[in-house]
Design an enzyme around this catalytic site. Structure first.
Site, PDB file in Angstrom:
ATOM      1  CG  ASP A 117      11.288  14.521  28.648  1.00 26.33           C
ATOM      2  OD1 ASP A 117      10.154  13.078  28.817  1.00 26.33           O
ATOM      3  OD2 ASP A 117      10.949  14.671  27.232  1.00 26.33           O
TER       4      ASP A 117
ATOM      5  CG  HIS B 134       7.979  12.827  18.976  1.00 27.05           C
ATOM      6  ND1 HIS B 134       7.737  13.503  18.231  1.00 27.05           N
ATOM      7  CD2 HIS B 134       9.027  12.368  19.455  1.00 27.05           C
ATOM      8  CE1 HIS B 134       9.143  14.393  18.473  1.00 27.05           C
ATOM      9  NE2 HIS B 134       9.801  13.633  20.070  1.00 27.05           N
TER      10      HIS B 134
ATOM     11  CD  GLU C  53       8.938  17.141  23.070  1.00 31.25           C
ATOM     12  OE1 GLU C  53      10.730  17.205  22.285  1.00 31.25           O
ATOM     13  OE2 GLU C  53       9.688  17.079  24.109  1.00 31.25           O
TER      14      GLU C  53
ATOM     15  CD  GLU D  76       7.049  14.923  26.979  1.00 27.00           C
ATOM     16  OE1 GLU D  76       7.546  14.309  27.475  1.00 27.00           O
ATOM     17  OE2 GLU D  76       7.901  16.097  26.397  1.00 27.00           O
TER      18      GLU D  76
ATOM     19  CG  ASP E 198      10.374  18.523  28.532  1.00 28.09           C
ATOM     20  OD1 ASP E 198      10.795  19.148  29.106  1.00 28.09           O
ATOM     21  OD2 ASP E 198      11.271  17.688  27.978  1.00 28.09           O
TER      22      ASP E 198
ATOM     23  NE  ARG F 149      11.470  21.182  19.142  1.00 33.04           N
ATOM     24  CZ  ARG F 149      10.943  19.781  19.456  1.00 33.04           C
ATOM     25  NH1 ARG F 149      11.920  18.910  19.913  1.00 33.04           N
ATOM     26  NH2 ARG F 149       9.950  18.855  19.730  1.00 33.04           N
TER      27      ARG F 149
ATOM     28  CD  GLN G  34      16.392  19.208  21.482  1.00 28.17           C
ATOM     29  OE1 GLN G  34      15.260  20.178  21.404  1.00 28.17           O
ATOM     30  NE2 GLN G  34      15.815  18.501  20.954  1.00 28.17           N
TER      31      GLN G  34
ATOM     32  CE  LYS H 148      13.510  18.034  24.334  1.00 30.92           C
ATOM     33  NZ  LYS H 148      12.382  17.904  24.313  1.00 30.92           N
TER      34      LYS H 148
ATOM     35  CB  THR I 156       9.576  20.580  32.486  1.00 33.18           C
ATOM     36  OG1 THR I 156      10.724  20.589  31.963  1.00 33.18           O
ATOM     37  CG2 THR I 156       8.158  19.135  32.225  1.00 33.18           C
TER      38      THR I 156
ATOM     39  CD  GLU J  41       5.846  14.250  15.411  1.00 36.48           C
ATOM     40  OE1 GLU J  41       5.162  12.924  15.255  1.00 36.48           O
ATOM     41  OE2 GLU J  41       5.698  14.940  16.981  1.00 36.48           O
TER      42      GLU J  41
END
Length: 433
Positions: A121, A128, A219, A221, A253, A257, A260, A273, A277, A380
């Protein structure tokens, strides 16, 4: 009135002869027999059966239970098979033989179309990366010093790459309790950020708790799927992208948070993570996106020679992504805004001599644009949880149990048609007891 043939598509169908994405399916009467399918409108062609009927030299590849044998065969075979498929689906001479091999999409079970070898990844969106930097380093530089010199990435966990539609179980892990946690979760990046200030001599060190993640995120992607492998100690140039990348698909993905933010210093993403996925069930061939090639954004830091694409073909892709939470659109991230291209990512991935294997997947990292409605994750969109989203079904800072996230996308094709990308959907279910 005669029933419409599955080979007669409505004008402008995004899954027409210029697309022809590959997937793997089973039917209700043979649930253990996986077959390669090619999506055509609202139907799926049994590609193996069609190849056998036409006595194709590629019948064995198309009769496999995954796309890996076809992907390993290399670009000349990919192009030959694509030409055969287009002929079978559009040439009236084949209609009588092909029509019985078309299955309504709604009647099929779709499976992970590839056997995933490795998963990487990246962190390729400047928007971002800058937003994450502003959230976590408000008094420092938005980007780390290395960001504009190389595509930053990390190796993920191939065994938890799931097909679209698979449930997403809220993960357990270590996290700081609210009183000791930072105001926002850590950025979705392998790039290190400055450590939090050390506690004073009189304060106790932080102590984590164990439990379900409270800050589950998506996320948006784009993933690139490797077909032809490469040998060890053989870096690939930018021009090697076409020879080694079989196709493109959407990817989510998922990120915890809070897990993490506690674990990521100093080595980067791990349990926050690796739990899930989601990969699309349909892989769009690279050749189907020829008309979507576009120049990447202007670069203000000259890249090193192995990443310098100034004289190369345009390395970006104009993919228009849409993110919906519980059916409500929350963002439209533009993939054309990505700073680092997929060709640069592949060159960087192999520059140290790392080899490629058939079934390798490398993803772009979160796709975000410059506008507030173009952000590719809740980190975000809610500015680290500070500004909740107001949706028809309630407010959200991060995902709740029962939420469903769906990614869709399209790209411009030849003569004004749209190339549809297979969707990625995931439904959040409560943490296992």
């Amino acid at each position: 009135m005669a029933q419409r043939s599955p080979l007669d598509l409505p004008e402008g169908d995004p899954f027409g002869p210029d697309n022809l994405p590959y997937g793997v399916f089973t039917t209700s009467d043979a649930p253990h027999l996986r077959k390669i399918g090619v999506r055509y409108g609202a139907h799926v062609l049994d590609a193996g059966a069609a190849a056998a009927t036409a006595a194709s030299p590629h019948a064995e590849l198309l009769g496999a239970s995954s796309l890996n044998p076809l992907m390993a065969a290399g670009r000349p075979v990919w192009q030959a098979v694509r030409a055969e498929l287009r002929d079978w689906l559009t040439n009236p001479a084949h209609r009588h033989a092909i029509e019985p091999l078309m299955h309504p999409l709604t009647t099929l079970a779709l499976h992970l179309p590839i056997e995933v070898a490795d998963y990487v990844d990246f962190f390729a969106s400047e928007h971002h990366a800058s937003n994450a930097g502003k959230i976590f380093r408000p008094d420092g530089d938005a980007l780390t010093p290395n960001w504009k010199h190389m595509p930053i990435g990390y190796h993920g966990r191939a065994g938890t790459v799931l097909v679209s539609g698979s449930p997403i179980v809220r993960p357990h892990g270590q996290r700081l309790p609210p009183a000791e946690a930072p105001a926002s979760p850590a950025p979705a990046s392998a790039a290190p950020t400055p450590a939090a200030p050390s506690p004073s001599a009189s304060s106790a060190p932080p102590r984590p708790v164990f439990g379900p993640s409270l800050r589950l995120d998506f996320e948006a992607e784009v993933a690139f799927v490797v077909g032809a492998p490469s040998p060890l100690n053989t870096p690939l140039p930018l021009a090697g992208f076409h020879d080694h990348v079989f196709g493109v698909c959407l990817l989510n993905d998922w990120s915890a948070r809070d897990i993490q933010s506690w674990e990521y210093r100093p080595l980067g993403p791990f349990l926050g993570k690796s739990f899930a996925t989601s990969l699309a069930a349909w892989i769009t061939p690279l050749d189907a996106l020829a008309a979507a090639r576009t120049a990447p954004p202007a670069r203000d830091v000259p890249p090193l020679p192995y990443l310098d694409d100034a004289a190369a073909e345009p390395g970006g892709f104009d993919l228009r992504i849409e993110v919906a939470v519980n059916g409500h659109t929350v963002s439209r991230p533009p993939f054309s805004a990505m700073y680092w291209t997929a060709a640069q990512q592949l060159a960087h991935l192999t520059v140290n001599g790392a080899s490629l294997r058939t079934g390798d997947v490398f993803a772009s990292g979160t796709v975000s644009g410059p506008r507030p409605d173009e952000l590719g994750c809740l980190l975000e969109l809610t500015w680290g949880g500070r500004d909740p989203l107001h949706l028809p079904h309630g407010t959200r800072t991060f995902l709740e149990d029962g939420d469903e996230v769906t990614l869709t996308a399209w790209a411009p094709g030849p003569d004004g048609v749209r190339i549809g990308m297979g969707e990625v959907t995931g439904h959040v279910v409560p943490a296992a007891s």
